[in-house]
Scaffold this motif. Structure first.
Motif, PDB file in Angstrom:
ATOM      1  N   GLU A   1       0.826  -1.356  -0.032  1.00  0.00           N
ATOM      2  CA  GLU A   1       0.236  -0.126  -0.207  1.00  0.00           C
ATOM      3  C   GLU A   1       0.918   1.250   0.134  1.00  0.00           C
ATOM      4  O   GLU A   1       0.628   2.288  -0.788  1.00  0.00           O
ATOM      5  N   LEU A   2       1.854   1.180   0.793  1.00  0.00           N
ATOM      6  CA  LEU A   2       2.656   2.310   0.760  1.00  0.00           C
ATOM      7  C   LEU A   2       3.293   2.634  -0.614  1.00  0.00           C
ATOM      8  O   LEU A   2       3.570   3.707  -0.881  1.00  0.00           O
ATOM      9  N   GLY A   3       3.735   1.318  -1.040  1.00  0.00           N
ATOM     10  CA  GLY A   3       4.830   1.657  -2.266  1.00  0.00           C
ATOM     11  C   GLY A   3       3.753   1.961  -3.494  1.00  0.00           C
ATOM     12  O   GLY A   3       4.296   2.635  -4.254  1.00  0.00           O
ATOM     13  N   MET A   4       2.404   1.778  -3.467  1.00  0.00           N
ATOM     14  CA  MET A   4       1.424   2.323  -4.623  1.00  0.00           C
ATOM     15  C   MET A   4       1.379   3.551  -4.517  1.00  0.00           C
ATOM     16  O   MET A   4       1.499   4.403  -5.581  1.00  0.00           O
TER      17      MET A   4
ATOM     18  N   TRP B   1      -5.801   6.069 -10.575  1.00  0.00           N
ATOM     19  CA  TRP B   1      -5.930   4.627 -10.755  1.00  0.00           C
ATOM     20  C   TRP B   1      -5.629   4.073  -9.190  1.00  0.00           C
ATOM     21  O   TRP B   1      -6.172   3.266  -8.630  1.00  0.00           O
ATOM     22  N   VAL B   2      -4.410   4.470  -8.694  1.00  0.00           N
ATOM     23  CA  VAL B   2      -4.269   4.048  -7.172  1.00  0.00           C
ATOM     24  C   VAL B   2      -5.064   4.395  -6.360  1.00  0.00           C
ATOM     25  O   VAL B   2      -5.522   3.638  -5.458  1.00  0.00           O
ATOM     26  N   HIS B   3      -5.619   5.698  -6.393  1.00  0.00           N
ATOM     27  CA  HIS B   3      -6.477   6.097  -5.356  1.00  0.00           C
ATOM     28  C   HIS B   3      -7.941   5.114  -5.528  1.00  0.00           C
ATOM     29  O   HIS B   3      -8.634   4.629  -4.416  1.00  0.00           O
ATOM     30  N   GLN B   4      -8.427   5.063  -6.521  1.00  0.00           N
ATOM     31  CA  GLN B   4      -9.728   4.276  -6.976  1.00  0.00           C
ATOM     32  C   GLN B   4      -9.319   2.707  -6.363  1.00  0.00           C
ATOM     33  O   GLN B   4     -10.217   2.111  -5.848  1.00  0.00           O
ATOM     34  N   THR B   5      -8.293   2.242  -6.621  1.00  0.00           N
ATOM     35  CA  THR B   5      -7.884   0.888  -6.640  1.00  0.00           C
ATOM     36  C   THR B   5      -7.895   0.781  -4.785  1.00  0.00           C
ATOM     37  O   THR B   5      -8.557  -0.184  -4.311  1.00  0.00           O
ATOM     38  N   LEU B   6      -7.221   1.568  -4.032  1.00  0.00           N
ATOM     39  CA  LEU B   6      -7.223   1.744  -2.917  1.00  0.00           C
ATOM     40  C   LEU B   6      -8.615   1.787  -2.301  1.00  0.00           C
ATOM     41  O   LEU B   6      -8.851   1.074  -1.208  1.00  0.00           O
ATOM     42  N   LEU B   7      -9.227   2.700  -2.883  1.00  0.00           N
ATOM     43  CA  LEU B   7     -10.520   2.883  -2.336  1.00  0.00           C
ATOM     44  C   LEU B   7     -11.515   1.800  -2.423  1.00  0.00           C
ATOM     45  O   LEU B   7     -12.516   1.441  -1.455  1.00  0.00           O
ATOM     46  N   ALA B   8     -11.186   1.027  -3.335  1.00  0.00           N
ATOM     47  CA  ALA B   8     -12.042  -0.302  -3.651  1.00  0.00           C
ATOM     48  C   ALA B   8     -11.921  -1.364  -2.543  1.00  0.00           C
ATOM     49  O   ALA B   8     -12.747  -2.406  -2.351  1.00  0.00           O
ATOM     50  N   SER B   9     -10.689  -1.370  -1.698  1.00  0.00           N
ATOM     51  CA  SER B   9     -10.359  -2.194  -0.823  1.00  0.00           C
ATOM     52  C   SER B   9     -10.853  -1.893   0.476  1.00  0.00           C
ATOM     53  O   SER B   9     -10.283  -1.649   1.385  1.00  0.00           O
ATOM     54  N   ALA B  10     -12.434  -1.984   0.530  1.00  0.00           N
ATOM     55  CA  ALA B  10     -13.083  -1.680   1.813  1.00  0.00           C
ATOM     56  C   ALA B  10     -12.729  -2.270   2.799  1.00  0.00           C
ATOM     57  O   ALA B  10     -12.897  -3.526   2.906  1.00  0.00           O
ATOM     58  N   GLY B  11     -12.077  -1.595   3.992  1.00  0.00           N
ATOM     59  CA  GLY B  11     -12.101  -2.099   5.351  1.00  0.00           C
ATOM     60  C   GLY B  11     -10.720  -3.014   5.291  1.00  0.00           C
ATOM     61  O   GLY B  11     -10.373  -3.693   6.145  1.00  0.00           O
ATOM     62  N   MET B  12      -9.948  -3.187   4.074  1.00  0.00           N
ATOM     63  CA  MET B  12      -8.805  -4.103   4.143  1.00  0.00           C
ATOM     64  C   MET B  12      -7.327  -3.351   3.674  1.00  0.00           C
ATOM     65  O   MET B  12      -6.388  -3.792   3.504  1.00  0.00           O
TER      66      MET B  12
ATOM     67  N   VAL C   1      11.255   9.009   7.418  1.00  0.00           N
ATOM     68  CA  VAL C   1      10.397   8.827   8.145  1.00  0.00           C
ATOM     69  C   VAL C   1       9.192   9.626   7.913  1.00  0.00           C
ATOM     70  O   VAL C   1       7.888   9.234   8.136  1.00  0.00           O
ATOM     71  N   GLN C   2       9.430  11.089   7.817  1.00  0.00           N
ATOM     72  CA  GLN C   2       8.104  11.897   7.704  1.00  0.00           C
ATOM     73  C   GLN C   2       7.606  11.487   6.326  1.00  0.00           C
ATOM     74  O   GLN C   2       6.146  11.682   6.401  1.00  0.00           O
ATOM     75  N   VAL C   3       8.276  11.152   5.255  1.00  0.00           N
ATOM     76  CA  VAL C   3       7.504  10.766   4.133  1.00  0.00           C
ATOM     77  C   VAL C   3       6.531   9.644   4.314  1.00  0.00           C
ATOM     78  O   VAL C   3       5.240   9.493   3.927  1.00  0.00           O
ATOM     79  N   MET C   4       7.001   8.419   5.334  1.00  0.00           N
ATOM     80  CA  MET C   4       6.140   7.578   5.417  1.00  0.00           C
ATOM     81  C   MET C   4       4.917   7.743   6.536  1.00  0.00           C
ATOM     82  O   MET C   4       3.850   7.361   6.010  1.00  0.00           O
ATOM     83  N   ARG C   5       5.352   8.534   7.181  1.00  0.00           N
ATOM     84  CA  ARG C   5       4.053   9.197   7.992  1.00  0.00           C
ATOM     85  C   ARG C   5       3.037   9.789   7.388  1.00  0.00           C
ATOM     86  O   ARG C   5       1.798   9.705   7.341  1.00  0.00           O
ATOM     87  N   SER C   6       3.431  10.678   6.220  1.00  0.00           N
ATOM     88  CA  SER C   6       2.620  11.428   5.233  1.00  0.00           C
ATOM     89  C   SER C   6       1.771  10.518   4.593  1.00  0.00           C
ATOM     90  O   SER C   6       0.518  10.630   4.317  1.00  0.00           O
ATOM     91  N   ARG C   7       2.367   9.335   3.914  1.00  0.00           N
ATOM     92  CA  ARG C   7       1.681   8.397   3.342  1.00  0.00           C
ATOM     93  C   ARG C   7       0.643   7.891   4.089  1.00  0.00           C
ATOM     94  O   ARG C   7      -0.574   7.396   3.822  1.00  0.00           O
ATOM     95  N   LEU C   8       0.911   7.348   5.332  1.00  0.00           N
ATOM     96  CA  LEU C   8      -0.124   6.888   6.399  1.00  0.00           C
ATOM     97  C   LEU C   8      -1.173   7.747   6.618  1.00  0.00           C
ATOM     98  O   LEU C   8      -2.237   7.244   6.709  1.00  0.00           O
ATOM     99  N   SER C   9      -1.047   9.062   6.679  1.00  0.00           N
ATOM    100  CA  SER C   9      -2.152  10.075   6.705  1.00  0.00           C
ATOM    101  C   SER C   9      -3.004  10.044   5.354  1.00  0.00           C
ATOM    102  O   SER C   9      -4.065  10.091   5.726  1.00  0.00           O
TER     103      SER C   9
ATOM    104  N   ALA D   1      -6.932   9.149   5.202  1.00  0.00           N
ATOM    105  CA  ALA D   1      -7.878   9.990   4.601  1.00  0.00           C
ATOM    106  C   ALA D   1      -8.853   9.068   3.524  1.00  0.00           C
ATOM    107  O   ALA D   1     -10.054   9.154   3.465  1.00  0.00           O
ATOM    108  N   ILE D   2      -8.086   7.947   2.969  1.00  0.00           N
ATOM    109  CA  ILE D   2      -8.857   7.026   2.017  1.00  0.00           C
ATOM    110  C   ILE D   2      -9.601   6.321   2.933  1.00  0.00           C
ATOM    111  O   ILE D   2     -10.900   5.795   2.470  1.00  0.00           O
ATOM    112  N   GLU D   3      -9.260   5.878   3.866  1.00  0.00           N
ATOM    113  CA  GLU D   3     -10.190   4.974   5.105  1.00  0.00           C
ATOM    114  C   GLU D   3     -11.392   5.762   5.377  1.00  0.00           C
ATOM    115  O   GLU D   3     -12.446   5.046   5.532  1.00  0.00           O
ATOM    116  N   ALA D   4     -11.065   7.176   5.822  1.00  0.00           N
ATOM    117  CA  ALA D   4     -12.314   7.871   6.100  1.00  0.00           C
ATOM    118  C   ALA D   4     -13.136   8.060   4.836  1.00  0.00           C
ATOM    119  O   ALA D   4     -14.361   8.078   5.297  1.00  0.00           O
TER     120      ALA D   4
END
Length: 782
Positions: free
Chosen positions: A548-551, A625-636, A730-738, A742-745
């Motif tokens: 997920e982080l790599g995508m 494409w990445v946003h929509q693909t991750l968005l489709a992984s609801a709850g996962m 590390v800050q880049v990784m935490r930014s991706r997690l943020s 947002a996608i989870e929300a």
């Protein structure tokens, strides 16, 4: 050929029993005891037949076993005193057996003596030792391999030519006499050699089983256990279990004993050798050793010689490769010292080998977690002593669910060493193989999955239905990956309520039932305890999290040039840059998790991508494409829930180091400073994971910093640059997690909108009533 029955007996009664047996099975053959035999006067072709009397315990509840009452009255049914033997012989003849060992000629014994014994050793003593060992093997055929214990250990080792040669070599290095080094090594060996007793082992098993039998029901992987029993017929086994609890060894010993395995010789720390635990455990097969002995070459000689003896004689071994209990629920870094000694023994002995058995032991609940969490947060460790043991035993009166014993794929140590190249790195490769197999075998419990779900959600109270909704996609993911997951029934309906009640009883969760619905929330100051349960299963989700982080990185074009090169051949789409980015993320996490070799690692990531999208190899990975693909992984989406804690801990250490000078640093001072900074940033809301405030996690982050040249280096400028570069990553990784948060929300909002029934449309307004037509009055009406 002259035959002599060599009687290994202690009393006149036993001598008479052997004589009667010899008259039936070897008529006319002389019966001699060892001290009556002049070995040097015998012809070379004289055949010696070792014979022993075996006394069996009475049958109790359908099984021949020793009871605690036997020890209380100072009676050993397997070795009755002389004054009781005649009565047992008459009243319980089924308890008296005679066994004969493998016979050997004097010439054969002389050849063995010349090959193995040091010059000057007594030939008569060697013959007696060989006779006793042969009779011992015959006795095991009768009583079962579960009672296989090493006998005459010190005598066999100290009189061997190999030991004497090693002592002479060390004496030259130390400038001492060979005799003094050999004697000191023998004395030190005597301090840790397990002097096993079958009586004490039976009593130890029955007595200390109370430390776990009421607390946990034990389940075991019977299929793999059957394969191990077959392997054990031709090779010794080295069990390397994960270390979660003080009762790990008791539970594993019970499982093996019930399935007729020989008892393991268990290597443990001297801190647990206090009275009465130490003397009893040593006689039950525990080898108590110093935590550190690298500065004592004679102690190292004694330990190396003892382990070589164990490997050569094919006794089973067990030790905890992490070196101590896990403080976070994850596996700790492996300690290589004992593995190195066993590896040396395997390679030094022609044809010797052991089968390594990675072993996982997992508990639904573990009362020790709270204390370990306090230690990880900076608290002092309670010393182990008799008072501690009694308190621990009292705490085991409460049922705490299931303890699961699972085994990874066993492998040949000799073969693994050959495949791992040369140098110290090969031991690291073997140990990482062990850890990876332990992780693969570790089952996901319902309590660990609940901890994973609740720690990854907002820090508020949830109803059982809300928790069930969070768990449902995780169960689907576990099923699609064919992971060793929990019983799904424990994650929904009545089963989920049972799981939540267990965590509430353990103090991990708090519940409130004063409203229309009962709700649960992680208890104050229990986030680290909840994380312990979560971390036990976390390794199963790390590959998915890295994907997920790599995508996100690939869609942004955020790939660092010059990163680690992938092993596999790049093809189309995002494969090549994705591999490069994945290896960079793995490098940031290499002190937190155990990863397989690069080729296998990248293969696993490809399998994860196949679950996310079947078009990933050919599609152009745009942000949309990445946003929509991750968005489709609801709850996962698992990256934030899996990795937030570790990157938050790295942020604290990287921030602290960036603010410090580049002079020589004291690690413990830095870790103490990080605990203070971590508490502060947690209170300020800078780091969302409360469980990341942990000395253990900061220690791993410090090791990563040191590995990256961010602690010390050739110049202050280089160290400062390394610190800034690490902090930026590390800050880049935490930014991706943020961004993933947002996608989870967004997913949650979409799910909530889909779950709510559509609002009814307002009814169409009724047309206004038609006004009655105006009727003009007729002229006549006027």
């Amino acid at each position: 050929m002259v035959e002599i029955v060599l009687a290994d007996v202690r009393t006149a009664c036993e001598h008479e029993i052997v004589t009667e047996w010899a008259a039936r099975h070897h008529p006319g053959v002389s019966v001699r005891e060892l001290d009556q035999l002049d070995v040097d006067a015998l012809d070379a072709d004289t055949l010696l037949i070792p014979v022993r009397v075996v006394w069996l315990p009475p049958v109790r509840h359908g099984e021949r076993k020793v009871a605690l009452a036997d020890a209380i009255v100072l009676s050993n049914p397997r070795r009755p005193p002389a004054f009781r033997q005649e009565a047992i012989r008459k009243l319980g003849p089924d308890r008296v057996r005679v066994v004969a060992g493998e016979p050997a000629t004097v010439a054969d014994l002389g050849a063995r003596y010349d090959e193995k014994q040091a010059q000057g050793a007594s030939f008569a003593g060697f013959v007696g030792m060989q006779a006793a060992l042969s009779a011992e093997r015959a006795e095991l055929e009768l009583v079962g391999t579960r009672y296989k214990v090493p006998r005459l250990v010190a005598e066999q080792i100290s009189s061997s030519a190999r030991f004497q040669a090693a002592a002479a070599e060390l004496s030259a290095e130390l400038g001492r006499t060979a005799a003094s080094v050999a004697q000191e090594a023998t004395d030190k060996m005597s301090s840790f050699v397990a002097t096993q007793s079958r009586l004490v082992r039976d009593i130890f098993t029955s007595t200390f089983s109370g430390l776990y039998e009421r607390a946990w029901s034990v389940s075991v992987d019977l299929d793999t256990l059957g394969r191990l029993r077959t392997l054990n017929k031709s090779s010794s086994l080295v069990f390397l279990p994960s270390h979660r609890s003080y009762v790990d060894s008791l539970i594993l010993a019970s499982v093996l004993h019930q399935h007729d395995f020989p008892p393991n010789l268990v290597l443990g720390g001297e801190n647990l050798a206090f009275w009465p635990m130490g003397p009893i455990a040593r006689r039950a097969g525990t080898i108590f050793i110093r935590r550190k002995f690298g500065s004592d070459p004679v102690y190292k000689l004694a330990m190396r010689s003892y382990l070589s003896f164990i490997v050569e004689k094919r006794f089973n071994l067990e030790w905890y490769i992490e070196g101590g209990r896990s403080r976070t629920g994850k596996l700790r870094p492996p300690m290589l010292g004992l593995l190195a000694y066993v590896a040396d023994a395997v390679e030094a002995l022609d044809g010797a080998d052991v089968m390594v058995v990675p072993t996982s032991i997992v508990y639904d609940q573990l009362p020790e977690i709270a204390a370990m969490a306090r230690e990880s947060a900076g608290g002092a460790k309670t010393p182990e002593d008799l008072k501690w043991l009694l308190k621990y035993a009292r705490g085991q009166r409460v049922y705490r669910g299931e303890a699961r014993v699972r085994f990874g794929e066993p492998f040949s140590l000799r073969q693994a060493l050959a495949e791992s190249g040369a140098g110290r790195a090969r031991l690291e490769k073997v140990s990482f193989k062990v850890m990876d197999e332990i992780n693969a075998a570790t089952p996901i419990s319902a309590t660990s999955l609940a901890g994973f779900a609740l720690l990854g959600a907002q820090d508020r109270a949830y109803t059982a239905h809300e928790i069930e909704v969070i768990l449902a996609p995780l169960l689907s993911y576990i099923d699609s990956r064919k992971l060793p997951g929990p019983d799904p029934a424990l994650c929904r309906g009545i089963g989920l309520l049972t799981t939540l009640r267990e965590l509430t009883d353990a103090g991990v969760l708090q519940t409130y039932d004063g409203g229309p619905e009962q709700v649960w929330i992680i208890a104050p100051d229990s986030h680290a305890v909840a994380a312990y349960y979560r971390n036990g299963a976390l390794h199963h989700f790390v590959d998915r999290a890295i994907v997920e982080l790599g995508m996100l990185a690939i869609s942004d074009g955020d790939v660092v040039e010059g990163g680690p090169a992938p092993d596999a051949q790049a093809t189309e789409g995002l494969l090549a840059p994705a591999q490069q980015e994945a290896l960079r993320i793995r490098d940031l996490l290499k002190f937190e998790f155990f990863f397989p070799a690069k080729k296998e690692f990248l293969h696993r990531l490809g399998a994860e991508m196949d679950l996310i999208s079947d078009e990933w190899r050919t599609v152009r990975p745009t942000q949309e494409w990445v946003h929509q693909t991750l968005l489709a992984s609801a709850g996962m989406l698992l990256a934030r829930r899996s990795l937030q804690t570790f990157f938050d801990a790295q942020l604290v250490v990287a921030t602290r180091l960036a603010a410090m000078g580049t002079d020589d640093l004291d690690k413990q001072t830095v870790l103490a400073d990080c605990l203070g900074l971590g508490h502060q940033l947690s209170l300020q809301g800078v780091i969302p994971s409360k469980d990341s405030v942990s000395r253990e996690l900061y220690d791993a982050a410090y090791q990563l910093a040191d590995n990256r040249g961010a602690v010390r280096g050739d110049s202050a400028d280089e160290v400062a640059r390394s610190r800034r570069a690490w902090l930026a990553e590390v800050q880049v990784m935490r930014s991706r997690l943020s961004r993933l948060a947002a996608i989870e929300a967004e997913q949650a909002a979409a799910q909530q909108a889909a779950a709510e029934p559509p609002a009814p449309e307002p009814p169409a307004p009724e047309p206004p009533a038609a006004e009655p037509p105006v009727v003009e009055p007729k002229e006549t009406d006027r």
